[in-house]
Design a protein around this motif. Structure first.
Motif, mmCIF file in Angstrom:
data_model
loop_
_atom_site.group_PDB
_atom_site.id
_atom_site.type_symbol
_atom_site.label_atom_id
_atom_site.label_comp_id
_atom_site.label_asym_id
_atom_site.label_seq_id
_atom_site.Cartn_x
_atom_site.Cartn_y
_atom_site.Cartn_z
ATOM 1 N N MET A 74 0.821 -1.214 0.000
ATOM 2 C CA MET A 74 0.000 0.000 0.000
ATOM 3 C C MET A 74 0.853 1.260 0.000
ATOM 4 S SD MET A 74 -3.364 -0.825 2.314
ATOM 5 C CE MET A 74 -2.487 -1.300 3.784
ATOM 6 N N LEU A 75 1.942 1.260 0.786
ATOM 7 C CA LEU A 75 2.810 2.436 0.826
ATOM 8 C C LEU A 75 3.477 2.679 -0.529
ATOM 9 C CD1 LEU A 75 4.462 2.082 4.364
ATOM 10 C CD2 LEU A 75 2.583 3.602 3.677
ATOM 11 N N TYR A 86 3.262 5.743 -5.850
ATOM 12 C CA TYR A 86 2.945 5.792 -7.278
ATOM 13 C C TYR A 86 1.774 6.750 -7.547
ATOM 14 C CZ TYR A 86 1.860 4.569 -12.026
ATOM 15 O OH TYR A 86 1.612 4.656 -13.371
ATOM 16 N N VAL A 87 0.717 6.630 -6.776
ATOM 17 C CA VAL A 87 -0.454 7.487 -6.971
ATOM 18 C C VAL A 87 -0.084 8.953 -6.735
ATOM 19 C CG1 VAL A 87 -2.745 8.059 -6.042
ATOM 20 C CG2 VAL A 87 -2.140 5.677 -6.502
ATOM 21 N N SER A 88 0.744 9.220 -5.722
ATOM 22 C CA SER A 88 1.150 10.606 -5.463
ATOM 23 C C SER A 88 1.930 11.167 -6.649
ATOM 24 C CB SER A 88 1.973 10.706 -4.183
ATOM 25 O OG SER A 88 3.297 10.229 -4.370
ATOM 26 N N ALA A 92 5.934 -1.098 -14.672
ATOM 27 C CA ALA A 92 4.815 -1.908 -15.168
ATOM 28 C C ALA A 92 3.743 -1.043 -15.821
ATOM 29 C CB ALA A 92 4.205 -2.714 -14.019
ATOM 30 N N LEU A 93 3.490 0.132 -15.266
ATOM 31 C CA LEU A 93 2.417 0.971 -15.790
ATOM 32 C C LEU A 93 2.912 2.064 -16.734
ATOM 33 C CD1 LEU A 93 0.384 1.206 -12.480
ATOM 34 C CD2 LEU A 93 -0.065 -0.252 -14.451
ATOM 35 N N ILE A 98 9.640 1.218 -1.572
ATOM 36 C CA ILE A 98 10.367 1.931 -2.630
ATOM 37 C C ILE A 98 10.385 1.098 -3.904
ATOM 38 C CG2 ILE A 98 12.642 2.764 -3.355
ATOM 39 C CD1 ILE A 98 13.092 3.551 -0.351
ATOM 40 N N TYR A 99 10.684 -0.190 -3.771
ATOM 41 C CA TYR A 99 10.752 -1.019 -4.978
ATOM 42 C C TYR A 99 9.385 -1.459 -5.478
ATOM 43 C CZ TYR A 99 15.639 -0.521 -5.449
ATOM 44 O OH TYR A 99 16.869 0.044 -5.668
ATOM 45 N N VAL A 100 8.362 -1.427 -4.640
ATOM 46 C CA VAL A 100 6.993 -1.597 -5.154
ATOM 47 C C VAL A 100 6.695 -0.411 -6.072
ATOM 48 C CG1 VAL A 100 4.536 -1.517 -4.530
ATOM 49 C CG2 VAL A 100 6.098 -3.005 -3.253
#
Length: 175
Positions: A13-14, A19-21, A62-63, A53-55
């Motif tokens: 989630m973090l 990513y969303v930010s 990926a996106l 960080i790596y997520v």
């Protein structure tokens, strides 16, 4: 570093929050809270902050496409994490916010320099071409550093909230 199921979910989630930010703030070139989040996560989770960080890095690839722009992401955020890890754990509460804000700003100011080695290798740039590439990005690095400095004001509040949530989860043994 063995992860518990709870940690796996939290770090996913973090990383997604990072990513969303980034996506939400793309309308302001080179201004984002990624450095702020990396420093806050590192203050709370220390070594395990590498997971979100790596997520984030994986989500970007990926996106956004695993392309040459993505390769520096494999190391550039880790440098900020490493610098934060080297800072003293117990700093005066009066000085810590400014130290974190300055570290965050320096990462932004130096982003082009940190990015340059990958550019040089990937595109066969010589030293003069690499310097020219850095110089051409200098105005954007200035915006990046100034934005990081002001976004850095959120480091202590974000880290404090995460610490409270972690403490509450342990006390109630919910996870």
């Amino acid at each position: 570093m063995k992860l518990k199921t709870r940690e796996l979910a939290i770090f996913a989630m973090l990383g997604a929050v990072m990513y969303v930010s980034k996506i939400i703030m793309e309308w302001i070139p080179n201004v984002h809270i990624l450095g702020t989040l990396i420093i806050a996560y590192t203050l709370v989770y220390r070594e395990k902050a590498l997971y979100p960080i790596y997520v984030f890095v994986f989500l970007c690839g990926a996106l956004g496409g695993f392309n040459t722009w993505w390769i520096p992401y494999l190391y550039i955020w880790t440098i900020l994490w490493a610098v934060t890890m080297l800072l003293p754990k117990k700093m005066s509460s009066k000085i810590a916010p400014f130290v974190y804000m300055i570290v965050c700003a320096l990462h932004g100011f130096g982003f082009g320099i940190l990015y340059a080695p990958a550019q040089a290798v990937l595109f066969g740039l010589n030293f003069q071409q690499t310097l020219a590439w850095i110089a051409s990005g200098f105005p954007f690095d200035m915006i990046h550093g100034i934005g990081n400095f002001f976004c850095g004001m959120l480091i202590i509040p974000i880290a404090s909230i995460l610490k409270i949530l972690e403490r509450n989860a342990r006390q109630t043994n919910q996870f």
